[in-house]
Structures are given as C-alpha cells and as structure tokens.
Design a protein around this motif. Structure first.
Motif, PDB file in Angstrom:
ATOM      1  N   MET A   1       0.752  -1.080   0.122  1.00  0.00           N
ATOM      2  CA  MET A   1      -0.047   0.014  -0.161  1.00  0.00           C
ATOM      3  C   MET A   1       0.840   1.348   0.075  1.00  0.00           C
ATOM      4  O   MET A   1       0.387   2.370  -0.505  1.00  0.00           O
ATOM      5  CB  MET A   1      -0.894  -0.004   1.175  1.00  0.00           C
ATOM      6  N   ASN A   2       2.095   1.021   0.866  1.00  0.00           N
ATOM      7  CA  ASN A   2       2.887   2.351   0.825  1.00  0.00           C
ATOM      8  C   ASN A   2       3.434   2.571  -0.591  1.00  0.00           C
ATOM      9  O   ASN A   2       3.687   3.910  -1.015  1.00  0.00           O
ATOM     10  CB  ASN A   2       3.997   1.972   1.446  1.00  0.00           C
ATOM     11  N   ASN A   3       3.699   1.681  -1.565  1.00  0.00           N
ATOM     12  CA  ASN A   3       4.188   1.718  -2.856  1.00  0.00           C
ATOM     13  C   ASN A   3       3.005   2.726  -3.773  1.00  0.00           C
ATOM     14  O   ASN A   3       3.628   3.333  -4.628  1.00  0.00           O
ATOM     15  CB  ASN A   3       4.677   0.536  -3.463  1.00  0.00           C
ATOM     16  N   LEU A   4       1.883   2.306  -3.572  1.00  0.00           N
ATOM     17  CA  LEU A   4       0.953   2.888  -4.364  1.00  0.00           C
ATOM     18  C   LEU A   4       0.841   4.552  -3.753  1.00  0.00           C
ATOM     19  O   LEU A   4       0.651   5.452  -4.554  1.00  0.00           O
ATOM     20  CB  LEU A   4      -0.476   2.445  -4.110  1.00  0.00           C
ATOM     21  N   SER A   5       1.095   4.925  -2.518  1.00  0.00           N
ATOM     22  CA  SER A   5       0.940   6.251  -2.350  1.00  0.00           C
ATOM     23  C   SER A   5       2.246   7.088  -2.902  1.00  0.00           C
ATOM     24  O   SER A   5       2.031   8.306  -2.961  1.00  0.00           O
ATOM     25  CB  SER A   5       1.147   6.392  -0.710  1.00  0.00           C
ATOM     26  N   LYS A   6       3.255   6.385  -3.206  1.00  0.00           N
ATOM     27  CA  LYS A   6       4.488   7.107  -3.885  1.00  0.00           C
ATOM     28  C   LYS A   6       4.241   7.340  -5.279  1.00  0.00           C
ATOM     29  O   LYS A   6       5.008   8.250  -5.840  1.00  0.00           O
ATOM     30  CB  LYS A   6       5.743   6.313  -3.638  1.00  0.00           C
ATOM     31  N   ASN A   7       3.311   6.780  -6.022  1.00  0.00           N
ATOM     32  CA  ASN A   7       3.320   6.701  -7.521  1.00  0.00           C
ATOM     33  C   ASN A   7       1.904   7.514  -7.907  1.00  0.00           C
ATOM     34  O   ASN A   7       1.420   6.993  -8.987  1.00  0.00           O
ATOM     35  CB  ASN A   7       3.235   5.331  -7.883  1.00  0.00           C
ATOM     36  N   TRP A   8       1.593   8.170  -7.176  1.00  0.00           N
ATOM     37  CA  TRP A   8       0.395   9.230  -7.588  1.00  0.00           C
ATOM     38  C   TRP A   8       0.850  10.216  -8.337  1.00  0.00           C
ATOM     39  O   TRP A   8       1.937  10.688  -8.584  1.00  0.00           O
ATOM     40  CB  TRP A   8      -0.190   9.876  -6.252  1.00  0.00           C
ATOM     41  N   THR A   9       0.007  10.326  -9.575  1.00  0.00           N
ATOM     42  CA  THR A   9       0.164  11.163 -10.770  1.00  0.00           C
ATOM     43  C   THR A   9      -1.039  12.186 -10.923  1.00  0.00           C
ATOM     44  O   THR A   9      -2.029  11.841 -10.138  1.00  0.00           O
ATOM     45  CB  THR A   9       0.463  10.578 -11.933  1.00  0.00           C
ATOM     46  N   LEU A  10      -0.908  13.046 -11.507  1.00  0.00           N
ATOM     47  CA  LEU A  10      -2.167  14.090 -11.692  1.00  0.00           C
ATOM     48  C   LEU A  10      -2.990  13.429 -12.540  1.00  0.00           C
ATOM     49  O   LEU A  10      -4.289  13.393 -12.075  1.00  0.00           O
ATOM     50  CB  LEU A  10      -1.468  15.321 -12.792  1.00  0.00           C
ATOM     51  N   PHE A  11      -2.812  12.426 -13.396  1.00  0.00           N
ATOM     52  CA  PHE A  11      -3.962  11.850 -14.161  1.00  0.00           C
ATOM     53  C   PHE A  11      -4.551  10.754 -13.634  1.00  0.00           C
ATOM     54  O   PHE A  11      -5.888  10.652 -13.350  1.00  0.00           O
ATOM     55  CB  PHE A  11      -3.365  11.422 -15.691  1.00  0.00           C
ATOM     56  N   PHE A  12      -3.848  10.246 -12.665  1.00  0.00           N
ATOM     57  CA  PHE A  12      -4.087   9.067 -11.765  1.00  0.00           C
ATOM     58  C   PHE A  12      -5.296   9.611 -10.605  1.00  0.00           C
ATOM     59  O   PHE A  12      -6.401   9.207 -10.554  1.00  0.00           O
ATOM     60  CB  PHE A  12      -3.048   8.340 -11.012  1.00  0.00           C
ATOM     61  N   VAL A  13      -5.081  10.642  -9.903  1.00  0.00           N
ATOM     62  CA  VAL A  13      -5.867  11.149  -8.952  1.00  0.00           C
ATOM     63  C   VAL A  13      -7.134  11.989  -9.723  1.00  0.00           C
ATOM     64  O   VAL A  13      -8.231  11.641  -9.332  1.00  0.00           O
ATOM     65  CB  VAL A  13      -4.822  12.575  -8.257  1.00  0.00           C
ATOM     66  N   SER A  14      -6.958  12.634 -10.985  1.00  0.00           N
ATOM     67  CA  SER A  14      -8.320  13.216 -11.225  1.00  0.00           C
ATOM     68  C   SER A  14      -9.011  12.088 -12.118  1.00  0.00           C
ATOM     69  O   SER A  14     -10.141  12.292 -12.231  1.00  0.00           O
ATOM     70  CB  SER A  14      -7.710  14.135 -12.353  1.00  0.00           C
ATOM     71  N   GLY A  15      -8.475  10.865 -12.664  1.00  0.00           N
ATOM     72  CA  GLY A  15      -9.183   9.949 -12.997  1.00  0.00           C
ATOM     73  C   GLY A  15      -9.833   9.157 -12.097  1.00  0.00           C
ATOM     74  O   GLY A  15     -11.093   9.049 -12.273  1.00  0.00           O
ATOM     75  N   ILE A  16      -9.387   8.770 -11.061  1.00  0.00           N
ATOM     76  CA  ILE A  16     -10.012   8.358  -9.983  1.00  0.00           C
ATOM     77  C   ILE A  16     -11.209   9.140  -9.385  1.00  0.00           C
ATOM     78  O   ILE A  16     -12.242   8.519  -9.187  1.00  0.00           O
ATOM     79  CB  ILE A  16      -9.264   7.890  -8.661  1.00  0.00           C
ATOM     80  N   LEU A  17     -10.969  10.396  -9.191  1.00  0.00           N
ATOM     81  CA  LEU A  17     -12.138  11.258  -8.712  1.00  0.00           C
ATOM     82  C   LEU A  17     -13.277  11.462  -9.831  1.00  0.00           C
ATOM     83  O   LEU A  17     -14.331  11.463  -9.323  1.00  0.00           O
ATOM     84  CB  LEU A  17     -11.498  12.579  -8.394  1.00  0.00           C
ATOM     85  N   SER A  18     -12.827  11.349 -11.064  1.00  0.00           N
ATOM     86  CA  SER A  18     -13.941  11.663 -12.155  1.00  0.00           C
ATOM     87  C   SER A  18     -14.669  10.355 -12.292  1.00  0.00           C
ATOM     88  O   SER A  18     -15.902  10.231 -12.660  1.00  0.00           O
ATOM     89  CB  SER A  18     -13.335  11.900 -13.277  1.00  0.00           C
ATOM     90  N   ILE A  19     -13.911   9.113 -11.950  1.00  0.00           N
ATOM     91  CA  ILE A  19     -14.798   7.775 -12.222  1.00  0.00           C
ATOM     92  C   ILE A  19     -15.919   7.710 -10.852  1.00  0.00           C
ATOM     93  O   ILE A  19     -16.888   7.309 -11.219  1.00  0.00           O
ATOM     94  CB  ILE A  19     -13.820   6.691 -12.180  1.00  0.00           C
ATOM     95  N   ILE A  20     -15.288   8.094  -9.746  1.00  0.00           N
ATOM     96  CA  ILE A  20     -16.141   7.998  -8.582  1.00  0.00           C
ATOM     97  C   ILE A  20     -17.458   9.004  -8.794  1.00  0.00           C
ATOM     98  O   ILE A  20     -18.506   8.763  -8.529  1.00  0.00           O
ATOM     99  CB  ILE A  20     -15.377   8.394  -7.333  1.00  0.00           C
ATOM    100  N   ALA A  21     -17.097  10.208  -9.091  1.00  0.00           N
ATOM    101  CA  ALA A  21     -17.951  11.146  -9.509  1.00  0.00           C
ATOM    102  C   ALA A  21     -19.199  10.958 -10.355  1.00  0.00           C
ATOM    103  O   ALA A  21     -20.306  11.118 -10.343  1.00  0.00           O
ATOM    104  CB  ALA A  21     -17.410  12.574  -9.659  1.00  0.00           C
ATOM    105  N   GLY A  22     -18.426  10.414 -11.538  1.00  0.00           N
ATOM    106  CA  GLY A  22     -19.219  10.003 -12.765  1.00  0.00           C
ATOM    107  C   GLY A  22     -20.294   8.860 -12.420  1.00  0.00           C
ATOM    108  O   GLY A  22     -21.430   8.954 -12.678  1.00  0.00           O
ATOM    109  N   ILE A  23     -19.777   7.877 -11.513  1.00  0.00           N
ATOM    110  CA  ILE A  23     -20.626   6.692 -11.239  1.00  0.00           C
ATOM    111  C   ILE A  23     -21.890   7.227 -10.469  1.00  0.00           C
ATOM    112  O   ILE A  23     -23.184   6.750 -10.530  1.00  0.00           O
ATOM    113  CB  ILE A  23     -19.841   5.427 -10.680  1.00  0.00           C
ATOM    114  N   ILE A  24     -21.342   8.067  -9.468  1.00  0.00           N
ATOM    115  CA  ILE A  24     -22.654   8.618  -8.501  1.00  0.00           C
ATOM    116  C   ILE A  24     -23.570   9.431  -9.194  1.00  0.00           C
ATOM    117  O   ILE A  24     -24.594   9.198  -8.993  1.00  0.00           O
ATOM    118  CB  ILE A  24     -22.128   9.265  -7.284  1.00  0.00           C
ATOM    119  N   TYR A  25     -23.073  10.122  -9.956  1.00  0.00           N
ATOM    120  CA  TYR A  25     -23.974  11.153 -10.744  1.00  0.00           C
ATOM    121  C   TYR A  25     -24.857  10.380 -11.778  1.00  0.00           C
ATOM    122  O   TYR A  25     -25.896  10.602 -11.811  1.00  0.00           O
ATOM    123  CB  TYR A  25     -23.104  12.096 -11.332  1.00  0.00           C
ATOM    124  N   ALA A  26     -24.202   9.347 -12.303  1.00  0.00           N
ATOM    125  CA  ALA A  26     -24.904   8.499 -13.346  1.00  0.00           C
ATOM    126  C   ALA A  26     -25.932   7.795 -12.634  1.00  0.00           C
ATOM    127  O   ALA A  26     -27.151   7.606 -13.105  1.00  0.00           O
ATOM    128  CB  ALA A  26     -23.948   7.510 -13.929  1.00  0.00           C
TER     129      ALA A  26
END
Length: 93
Positions: A1-26
């Motif tokens: 889990m520690n390895n995942l927190s070191k490898n965050w990128t701009l597209f990864f964070v925005s992509g995860i947030l947009s998927i979560i928001a898109g599913i909820i809104y859909a």
C-alpha cells in the motif's frame, strides 16, 4: 500500500475522482424521472471507459519511466491546455 501512495500522478488522481463522481452522478440520473435524465446517465457511464483506459496507460508509464518523469509531462500538458484557454479568452475579447 505504501508503494501506491508514492506513485500518484495528476491523471491518476483526477481519473479516480472523475470515475467516482461519474458513477455517483450517473446513478442519480438513471433513477431520475425523465428519459433524458436516464440517457444522460448512460452517456456518463460510457465516458468512464476512456477515463479507465487513460488510467491504465498512466499506470503503465509510471511503471516504465517513474513517477517524477510522468508527472513532469502531465503538468506540462496541463500547463499547455491552460495556456490555450488563456489565448482563446484574450482572442475572444
């Protein structure tokens, strides 16, 4: 889990947030009263597939080139898009 927190990128964070928001809104739109709401919910669900593909490409590039190099490219891309928006706003005056 520690390895995942070191490898965050701009597209990864925005992509995860947009998927979560898109599913909820859909889901909210699919349970709406009109057919137009349901159709918009389906369109939003279709747009989750390209976002998921971008996330897969992002994870592949992070594994191949590293987090810092990929973040530099992604922030440069974001800066270029913002520059184009500023130029368009000035040109429309």
């Amino acid at each position: 889990m520690n390895n995942l927190s070191k490898n965050w990128t701009l597209f990864f964070v925005s992509g995860i947030l947009s998927i979560i928001a898109g599913i909820i809104y859909a889901i909210i739109l699919l349970n709406g009263n009109s057919a137009e709401d349901g159709l918009m919910g389906i369109y939003i669900l279709f747009w989750i597939l390209p976002v998921f593909a971008i996330l897969l490409i992002d994870r592949f590039l992070v594994r191949k080139f590293g987090n810092q190099k990929v973040n530099k490219v992604q922030f440069s891309f974001l800066g270029f898009i913002i520059l184009l928006w500023i130029i368009r706003a000035i040109a429309n005056l």
